[in-house]
Write a protein that holds these residues in place. Structure first.
Motif, PDB file in Angstrom:
ATOM      1  N   ALA A  31       0.688  -0.964  -0.062  1.00  0.00           N
ATOM      2  CA  ALA A  31      -0.390   0.482   0.246  1.00  0.00           C
ATOM      3  C   ALA A  31       0.941   1.868  -0.033  1.00  0.00           C
ATOM      4  N   GLU A  32       1.912   1.333   0.690  1.00  0.00           N
ATOM      5  CA  GLU A  32       3.286   2.163   0.927  1.00  0.00           C
ATOM      6  C   GLU A  32       3.417   2.834  -0.608  1.00  0.00           C
ATOM      7  N   ALA A  33       3.930   1.623  -1.203  1.00  0.00           N
ATOM      8  CA  ALA A  33       5.108   1.757  -2.899  1.00  0.00           C
ATOM      9  C   ALA A  33       3.215   2.264  -3.535  1.00  0.00           C
ATOM     10  N   LEU A  34       2.267   2.244  -3.434  1.00  0.00           N
ATOM     11  CA  LEU A  34       1.364   2.058  -3.991  1.00  0.00           C
ATOM     12  C   LEU A  34       0.657   3.774  -4.952  1.00  0.00           C
ATOM     13  N   ARG A  35       0.740   3.726  -2.910  1.00  0.00           N
ATOM     14  CA  ARG A  35      -0.151   5.555  -2.576  1.00  0.00           C
ATOM     15  C   ARG A  35       1.164   6.709  -2.749  1.00  0.00           C
ATOM     16  N   ILE A  36       2.144   5.866  -3.142  1.00  0.00           N
ATOM     17  CA  ILE A  36       3.848   7.056  -3.327  1.00  0.00           C
ATOM     18  C   ILE A  36       3.606   7.438  -4.447  1.00  0.00           C
ATOM     19  N   ALA A  37       3.665   5.922  -5.617  1.00  0.00           N
ATOM     20  CA  ALA A  37       3.279   6.020  -7.182  1.00  0.00           C
ATOM     21  C   ALA A  37       2.313   6.506  -7.461  1.00  0.00           C
ATOM     22  N   CYS A  38       1.043   6.382  -7.145  1.00  0.00           N
ATOM     23  CA  CYS A  38       0.242   6.657  -7.485  1.00  0.00           C
ATOM     24  C   CYS A  38      -0.831   7.507  -6.549  1.00  0.00           C
ATOM     25  N   PRO A  39       0.186   8.559  -6.571  1.00  0.00           N
ATOM     26  CA  PRO A  39      -1.034   9.415  -4.855  1.00  0.00           C
ATOM     27  C   PRO A  39      -2.851   9.507  -5.489  1.00  0.00           C
ATOM     28  N   GLY A  40      -2.914  10.140  -6.530  1.00  0.00           N
ATOM     29  CA  GLY A  40      -3.691  10.617  -6.925  1.00  0.00           C
ATOM     30  C   GLY A  40      -5.058   9.634  -6.882  1.00  0.00           C
ATOM     31  N   ARG A  41      -5.154   8.315  -7.469  1.00  0.00           N
ATOM     32  CA  ARG A  41      -5.952   7.445  -7.826  1.00  0.00           C
ATOM     33  C   ARG A  41      -5.705   6.470  -6.294  1.00  0.00           C
ATOM     34  N   TYR A  42      -4.996   6.374  -5.369  1.00  0.00           N
ATOM     35  CA  TYR A  42      -5.259   6.024  -4.572  1.00  0.00           C
ATOM     36  C   TYR A  42      -6.528   6.606  -3.458  1.00  0.00           C
ATOM     37  N   ARG A  43      -5.977   7.888  -3.539  1.00  0.00           N
ATOM     38  CA  ARG A  43      -6.932   8.544  -2.817  1.00  0.00           C
ATOM     39  C   ARG A  43      -8.724   8.522  -3.540  1.00  0.00           C
ATOM     40  N   GLU A  44      -8.217   8.651  -4.370  1.00  0.00           N
ATOM     41  CA  GLU A  44      -9.630   8.196  -5.096  1.00  0.00           C
ATOM     42  C   GLU A  44      -9.803   7.459  -4.842  1.00  0.00           C
ATOM     43  N   LEU A  45      -9.962   5.997  -4.829  1.00  0.00           N
ATOM     44  CA  LEU A  45     -10.267   4.626  -4.161  1.00  0.00           C
ATOM     45  C   LEU A  45     -10.496   4.724  -2.513  1.00  0.00           C
ATOM     46  N   GLU A  46     -10.080   4.991  -2.578  1.00  0.00           N
ATOM     47  CA  GLU A  46     -10.045   4.958  -1.043  1.00  0.00           C
ATOM     48  C   GLU A  46     -11.413   6.184  -0.341  1.00  0.00           C
ATOM     49  N   GLU A  47     -11.510   7.075  -1.332  1.00  0.00           N
ATOM     50  CA  GLU A  47     -13.075   7.123  -0.894  1.00  0.00           C
ATOM     51  C   GLU A  47     -14.000   6.496  -1.867  1.00  0.00           C
ATOM     52  N   THR A  48     -13.394   6.026  -2.376  1.00  0.00           N
ATOM     53  CA  THR A  48     -14.849   5.359  -3.062  1.00  0.00           C
ATOM     54  C   THR A  48     -14.651   3.688  -1.963  1.00  0.00           C
ATOM     55  N   ALA A  49     -14.141   3.136  -2.652  1.00  0.00           N
ATOM     56  CA  ALA A  49     -13.743   1.689  -1.587  1.00  0.00           C
ATOM     57  C   ALA A  49     -13.481   1.408  -0.216  1.00  0.00           C
ATOM     58  N   GLY A  50     -12.850   2.747   0.132  1.00  0.00           N
ATOM     59  CA  GLY A  50     -12.754   2.155   1.901  1.00  0.00           C
ATOM     60  C   GLY A  50     -11.120   2.265   1.702  1.00  0.00           C
ATOM     61  N   GLU A  51     -10.491   2.782   2.833  1.00  0.00           N
ATOM     62  CA  GLU A  51      -8.681   2.531   3.168  1.00  0.00           C
ATOM     63  C   GLU A  51      -8.560   0.689   3.290  1.00  0.00           C
ATOM     64  N   GLU A  52      -9.632   0.130   3.948  1.00  0.00           N
ATOM     65  CA  GLU A  52      -8.876  -1.396   4.130  1.00  0.00           C
ATOM     66  C   GLU A  52      -8.534  -1.706   2.684  1.00  0.00           C
ATOM     67  N   THR A  53      -9.984  -1.539   2.035  1.00  0.00           N
ATOM     68  CA  THR A  53     -10.626  -2.662   0.646  1.00  0.00           C
ATOM     69  C   THR A  53      -8.933  -2.180   0.147  1.00  0.00           C
ATOM     70  N   VAL A  54      -8.587  -0.840  -0.275  1.00  0.00           N
ATOM     71  CA  VAL A  54      -7.628  -0.201  -1.232  1.00  0.00           C
ATOM     72  C   VAL A  54      -5.824  -1.072  -0.664  1.00  0.00           C
ATOM     73  N   SER A  55      -6.237  -0.633   0.795  1.00  0.00           N
ATOM     74  CA  SER A  55      -4.892  -1.718   0.929  1.00  0.00           C
ATOM     75  C   SER A  55      -4.783  -2.965   0.743  1.00  0.00           C
ATOM     76  N   ARG A  56      -5.818  -3.472   1.231  1.00  0.00           N
ATOM     77  CA  ARG A  56      -5.813  -5.456   0.601  1.00  0.00           C
ATOM     78  C   ARG A  56      -5.499  -5.628  -0.568  1.00  0.00           C
ATOM     79  N   ALA A  57      -6.498  -4.760  -1.319  1.00  0.00           N
ATOM     80  CA  ALA A  57      -5.765  -4.864  -2.747  1.00  0.00           C
ATOM     81  C   ALA A  57      -4.118  -4.579  -3.400  1.00  0.00           C
ATOM     82  N   ALA A  58      -4.211  -3.807  -3.200  1.00  0.00           N
ATOM     83  CA  ALA A  58      -2.648  -3.602  -3.037  1.00  0.00           C
ATOM     84  C   ALA A  58      -1.779  -4.075  -2.859  1.00  0.00           C
ATOM     85  N   ARG A  59      -1.799  -4.680  -1.737  1.00  0.00           N
ATOM     86  CA  ARG A  59      -1.209  -6.529  -0.870  1.00  0.00           C
ATOM     87  C   ARG A  59      -1.479  -7.280  -2.456  1.00  0.00           C
ATOM     88  N   GLN A  60      -2.058  -7.263  -2.314  1.00  0.00           N
ATOM     89  CA  GLN A  60      -2.832  -8.788  -3.737  1.00  0.00           C
ATOM     90  C   GLN A  60      -1.787  -7.650  -5.206  1.00  0.00           C
TER      91      GLN A  60
END
Ligand code: ADP
Ligand code: MG
Length: 755
Positions: free
Chosen positions: A615-644
């Motif tokens: 999640a850390e890596a993707l948050r830095i690499a794609c900050p806009g996208r990360y924020r957008e997904l966090e708002e729509t899908a929720g922090e937990e889901t984004v972090s799990r998807a990033a891991r996968q």
């Protein structure tokens, strides 16, 4: 000065063995405590911390525990072995000296110090046997033990690994490690962090099998065109279309053969190197691999026979291309072909453990390798009772035929006295020929071939009975004790009076260690016994590794008695051992480069699997996208998807990288012929390729993340993992890698050079 120091150390170290005196002093003190400890209700003193392990009191306690739990009072030499192993050495103790018990007392010691122990066996049967046999001892000391075997479920494995001591075949341990490496959920992990490896049959596992890769494969598309290729080469004949080199390791198309193949396929082979490879594989399968010798066909599948061990190697397959070619030859459907997801050599597997110790009947002869590859030293433990076995000098004959006659006569005469006879052959084919010849003489030998381990153990256990005649390939690592009289005390005395077990080797092995393992089957625990090896000038050992025509002539009775003959055999063995060591060293140089990269990528992977690194890596690499997904899908889901997503690309890219390296390594030998140092060349390309892989992981992860739809299953959006995975051991390519062949050729030159 440093040089002199090293030289002195070498001299003092010869023959490379650990000083036993300190251990023997502790064992002597333990004897004085025996009576007092025998009276204890609770064996362990209340203040027994880690430092207690290895003391005289500890020795007295484990001795008493073994006596109470197993009805066996450990001998002083066994306790000496325990202390040496607790110091991280490999102990050499002869067959029948009771190494199973030594191993268990050692494992208990490590466990009491607080370290989990993996007791490494050579097969599933022995892992289970030893865990169950030694179970009561662990119980009594308040410890737990478990075992893992091929059929164990993930749950059973987790449970077994949670015990203080876990017995497992080396292959099962490796497969578990490999499977864990592609795990995407920490809850699915099976293996605990490695602490202590206690290796039985240490020379066999740590040296002979060290280079064997354990492989985790995933389903991929099967190849095609192979049945046609097999049909084509089936029509070719030896001598006319193709020739085989004298060692039976290489097959070549003649110009006539090339012509025929080109006509049949309608192509120019020079322009189709891929086809050449396929023709070659088909030809190898057809001409060099023999059904029922190199492999058997059972239940519609090809099962390899491990020739030097004389048993079906259930888990093994040849490298994919060759495996498929043999299946095509036998007109079987191609078994699933896989892509190698990851692999691990036995040497790398064992080196993961911060503490290694081991035991075997023959360690001193490989003391240099144990030190070089594992930084281990050997402690030679004397036998409990002196060995009185009579080892007769080799009987040497000019031809294979003369040897065979003498062999049959020898077996018949010895057997006629009622003395149990154990014949050790060099490979399965020889066992079968011998079986037939002996039956021709009206004898009924029991042949140990390709049976399962449990059945084998039962047969071996009876090999010491009066009148037993047993033929077996490779006794090393079989782990079962041969008692005179098969354990019946009355018969034991009778068999002892006949001279005990008599071992006949049908030829010397490439390594004198294997000779010693075979011989060591006779004369266990001070029993009477005898051994002899028969050798001929046409044995592979001599034709491959001794100068041609160097064997002195025979006496009129057909036996070569000239003392130089024995020296020649010893010389050939030394050359063979040297070649094998060089191959081992060379593989290790490559493996080590790869291991460094693997360790690094696994560390990264762990940070993603167990933490938020993905999640850390993707948050830095794609900050806009990360924020957008966090708002729509929720922090937990984004972090799990990033891991996968990141885990998927790490595994995918690593698999591709491995494929690249293995091609690179095969190809590099051709450059070696151009006088470049192949290892330098390899590293020159492997290191940038690794860096490029890291970039690629990042690039692909970003790409997936940018377009992923988190409301749908990610597997359907390109993150598809293999539908099935399976594990196997790669049997050494029977023809050797390109590099092995180069080395054999060098051996050939050495041999000719001495003429
Ligand atoms: P190794 O692995 O060294 O060849 P094993 O562990 O298979 O030997 O043991 C050989 C035999 O010796 C077994 O039957 C075992 O029960 C027996 N044994 C081992 N230690 C003792 C002992 N201290 N007293 C009596 N018998 C023993
Ligand atoms: Mg054993």
């Amino acid at each position: 000065m440093a040089r002199v120091g090293r030289w002195i150390r070498r001299v003092l170290d010869r023959p490379g063995s650990v000083d036993l005196a300190p251990y023997q002093r502790v064992v002597a003190e333990a004897a004085a405590l025996e009576d007092e400890v025998r009276g204890r209700d609770d064996l362990r003193p209340p203040d027994a911390g880690p430092a207690w392990v290895g003391t005289a009191d500890f020795c007295a306690v484990v001795r008493e525990a073994a006596r109470r739990a197993l009805g066996q009072r450990p001998f002083d030499v066994q306790l000496t072995g325990v202390l040496a192993m607790l110091d991280g050495h490999v102990v050499q103790m002869a067959t029948g000296e009771g190494k199973t018990l030594v191993g268990a007392m050692t494992a208990a010691g490590y466990a009491l110090r607080g370290s989990r122990v993996h007791a490494v066996s050579v097969n599933d049967y022995l892992a289970r046997r030893d865990a169950e046999w030694m179970g009561p001892l662990y119980d009594l000391l308040g410890l737990t033990a478990g075992w893992v075997a091929e059929g164990s479920t993930a749950g059973e494995r987790r449970e077994a690994y949670a015990k203080d001591v876990t017995y497992a075949a080396v292959s099962e341990l490796g497969f578990d490690v490999l499977r864990d490496r592609v795990c995407v959920d920490p809850a699915d992990l099976v293996t605990p962090p490695p602490r202590v490896a206690l290796v039985d049959e240490a020379d066999s596992v740590l040296v002979d099998e060290a280079r064997v890769p354990l492989v985790l494969a995933g389903a991929a598309d099967p190849g095609t065109a192979l049945p046609e290729m097999a049909a084509l080469v089936r029509r070719l004949s030896r001598g006319y279309h193709y020739t085989i080199d004298e060692e039976g390791r290489n097959v070549f198309l003649t110009p006539k053969g090339t012509d025929t193949v080109e006509k049949a396929l309608g192509i120019d082979l020079y322009e189709h190197p891929g086809v050449v490879t396929q023709v070659n594989l088909a030809l190898h399968a057809q001409a060099l691999l023999t059904r029922d010798v190199d492999y058997i066909v059972r239940d519609g599948r090809v099962h390899l026979v491990n020739a030097s061990r004389g048993r079906v190697a259930m888990l093994q397959r040849w490298p994919d291309g060759l495996q498929a070619a043999v299946e095509a030859k036998e007109r079987l459907p191609a078994s699933e072909t896989g892509e190698i997801l990851d692999s691990l050599t036995i040497q790398s597997l064992i080196r993961r453990y911060p503490r290694i110790c081991g035991m075997t009947g023959t360690a001193l002869a490989v003391a240099d390798q144990l030190r070089e590859f594992y930084d281990l030293r050997v402690a030679v433990i004397p036998p409990n009772r002196p060995c009185v076995r009579v080892d007769e000098p080799d009987r040497i004959y000019p031809t294979a035929e003369a040897k065979e006659q003498a062999l049959l006569d020898e077996i018949e005469t010895r057997h006629a006295t009622g003395r149990p006879v154990l014949v050790g052959t060099l490979d399965v084919a020889e066992s079968e020929r011998l079986d037939e010849a002996l039956r021709g003489r009206g004898l009924r030998p029991v042949v140990l071939n390709a049976k399962n381990d449990a059945e084998e153990a039962a047969i071996i256990a009876r090999a010491g009975e009066r009148g037993a005649l047993t033929v077996s390939t490779q006794m090393a690592g079989r782990g079962t004790d041969i008692r005179l009289g098969g354990g019946d005390p009355e018969q034991e005395a009778e068999v002892a009076a006949l001279g005990g077990l008599y071992v006949i080797g049908t030829g010397r092995h490439e390594s004198s260690r294997l000779d010693d393992q075979l011989r060591g089957r006779a004369g266990r625990q001070g029993d009477p016994g005898g051994s002899v090896f028969l050798v001929s000038g046409e044995d592979h050992l001599l034709t491959a590794y001794a100068p041609d025509d160097a064997l002195p002539p025979a006496d009129p009775d057909g036996v070569v008695r000239d003392g130089r003959a024995g020296l020649l055999v010893a010389h050939a063995q030394r050359v063979a051992e040297g070649v094998n060591l060089e191959i081992h060293r060379n593989t290790w140089r490559y493996t080590r480069a790869l291991e460094k990269q693997r360790a690094e990528i696994l560390e990264r992977r762990d940070r993603v699997l167990h933490g938020d690194a993905g999640a850390e890596a993707l948050r830095i690499a794609c900050p806009g996208r990360y924020r957008e997904l966090e708002e729509t899908a929720g922090e937990e889901t984004v972090s799990r998807a990033a891991r996968q997503i990141v885990l998927f690309h790490i595994d995918r890219c690593w698999t591709e990288h491995l494929g690249f390296l293995s091609d690179l390594r095969e190809g590099i030998h051709l450059r070696a012929l151009g006088r470049l140092n192949p290892l330098d060349e390899f590293n020159r390309e492997a290191v940038p390729a690794y860096r490029a892989m890291l970039d690629e992981i990042e690039r692909r992860s970003k790409e997936t993340f940018e377009k992923a739809d988190l409301s749908r299953d990610l597997a359907e959006q390109g993150l598809k993992r293999p539908t099935a995975t399976w594990t196997y051991l790669v049997q050494d390519n029977p023809f050797g890698s390109e590099w092995d062949r180069v080395l054999k050729r060098v051996a050939g030159m050495l041999k000719r050079g001495r003429r």
